[in-house]
Design a protein around this motif. Structure first.
Motif, PDB file in Angstrom:
ATOM      1  N   GLN A  11       0.839  -1.188   0.000  1.00 26.11           N
ATOM      2  CA  GLN A  11       0.000   0.000   0.000  1.00 26.11           C
ATOM      3  C   GLN A  11       0.883   1.250   0.000  1.00 26.11           C
ATOM      4  O   GLN A  11       1.878   1.319   0.712  1.00 26.11           O
ATOM      5  CB  GLN A  11      -0.899   0.013   1.222  1.00 26.11           C
ATOM      6  N   ARG A  12       0.505   2.201  -0.788  1.00 23.94           N
ATOM      7  CA  ARG A  12       1.241   3.461  -0.840  1.00 23.94           C
ATOM      8  C   ARG A  12       0.792   4.321   0.331  1.00 23.94           C
ATOM      9  O   ARG A  12      -0.388   4.403   0.647  1.00 23.94           O
ATOM     10  CB  ARG A  12       0.961   4.182  -2.147  1.00 23.94           C
ATOM     11  N   GLN A  13       1.771   4.954   0.949  1.00 23.33           N
ATOM     12  CA  GLN A  13       1.440   5.827   2.074  1.00 23.33           C
ATOM     13  C   GLN A  13       1.129   7.217   1.538  1.00 23.33           C
ATOM     14  O   GLN A  13       1.793   7.709   0.630  1.00 23.33           O
ATOM     15  CB  GLN A  13       2.596   5.887   3.055  1.00 23.33           C
ATOM     16  N   ASN A  14       0.133   7.829   2.124  1.00 25.42           N
ATOM     17  CA  ASN A  14      -0.263   9.164   1.720  1.00 25.42           C
ATOM     18  C   ASN A  14       0.580  10.181   2.480  1.00 25.42           C
ATOM     19  O   ASN A  14       0.412  10.364   3.685  1.00 25.42           O
ATOM     20  CB  ASN A  14      -1.751   9.370   2.000  1.00 25.42           C
ATOM     21  N   LEU A  15       1.486  10.827   1.786  1.00 27.42           N
ATOM     22  CA  LEU A  15       2.359  11.819   2.409  1.00 27.42           C
ATOM     23  C   LEU A  15       1.784  13.234   2.322  1.00 27.42           C
ATOM     24  O   LEU A  15       2.359  14.160   2.889  1.00 27.42           O
ATOM     25  CB  LEU A  15       3.749  11.773   1.769  1.00 27.42           C
ATOM     26  N   PRO A 152       1.285   8.740   7.767  1.00 29.28           N
ATOM     27  CA  PRO A 152       1.947   7.439   7.896  1.00 29.28           C
ATOM     28  C   PRO A 152       2.310   7.204   9.366  1.00 29.28           C
ATOM     29  O   PRO A 152       2.606   8.156  10.103  1.00 29.28           O
ATOM     30  CB  PRO A 152       3.208   7.588   7.051  1.00 29.28           C
ATOM     31  N   TRP A 154       4.879   6.254  10.816  1.00 30.45           N
ATOM     32  CA  TRP A 154       6.232   6.641  11.206  1.00 30.45           C
ATOM     33  C   TRP A 154       6.396   8.153  11.365  1.00 30.45           C
ATOM     34  O   TRP A 154       7.393   8.611  11.916  1.00 30.45           O
ATOM     35  CB  TRP A 154       7.255   6.135  10.178  1.00 30.45           C
TER      36      TRP A 154
END
Length: 186
Positions: A11-15, A152, A154
């Motif tokens: 899954q791509r993280q939404n930045l 995200p 992190w």
């Protein structure tokens, strides 16, 4: 895995939620650095009430902020489940120790910028000046990121860790230098 099973798609993280906090933080850091360079230092900014002088005041306030930053790291580790502790009050401790640490840095930063300006002639002082500007930029980015949803996982630990790391660098290049060069004095 068989030939008919596909590998899971990461899954791509939404930045996107980080863009505004990071941009504002960068503007704050650069703005403080520019102000520190173009402002003519006054040599005096904050009266050192209860201290022998401005350097002693800045040293002890920075040491207090650093001690509270250690509380921040401990409480964050408890909140994120890295340290097992049944402490329903830990989030309150985290918030208030962070507020107090920040408040302790304000007269220090005001004195540094207004009375001394950003200086780049001595390596220790140059590193300290750059870290001071970066500290407020990272701090602002972290505060602006806190209420954002969809970050995200992190993001906050990294911003908090950067804030702590930069404050540690500030303490090492100022308070530790003061204690080892001038001595422990109020």
């Amino acid at each position: 895995m068989s030939d008919t099973q596909a590998a899971p798609i990461p899954q791509r993280q939404n930045l996107a939620p980080l863009l505004v906090p990071l941009a504002v933080g960068a503007l704050i850091a650069v703005g403080l650095g520019v102000y520190g360079r173009v402002h003519t230092p006054t040599g005096y900014a904050v009266g050192p009430a209860g201290f022998s002088g401005p350097l002693a005041m800045k040293t002890w306030l920075t040491t207090g902020a650093f001690a509270l930053a250690l509380v921040q790291v401990f409480s964050a580790l408890v909140m994120w489940g890295r340290i097992k502790l049944d402490a329903p009050w830990i989030a309150t401790l985290h918030r208030w120790s962070g507020r107090a640490a920040f408040l302790l840095t304000v007269p220090v930063a005001f004195h540094c910028l207004y009375a001394l300006g950003a200086q780049f002639d001595v390596p220790r002082v140059m590193v300290h000046s750059l870290l001071g500007c970066f500290f407020y930029g990272v701090f602002v980015a972290k505060m602006l990121a806190l209420p954002k949803r969809g970050l995200p996982g992190w993001a906050l630990p990294v911003l908090g860790g950067l804030t702590f790391t930069v404050l540690t660098g500030l303490w090492l290049t100022s308070a530790l230098w003061f204690f080892t060069t001038i001595g422990i004095t109020l």
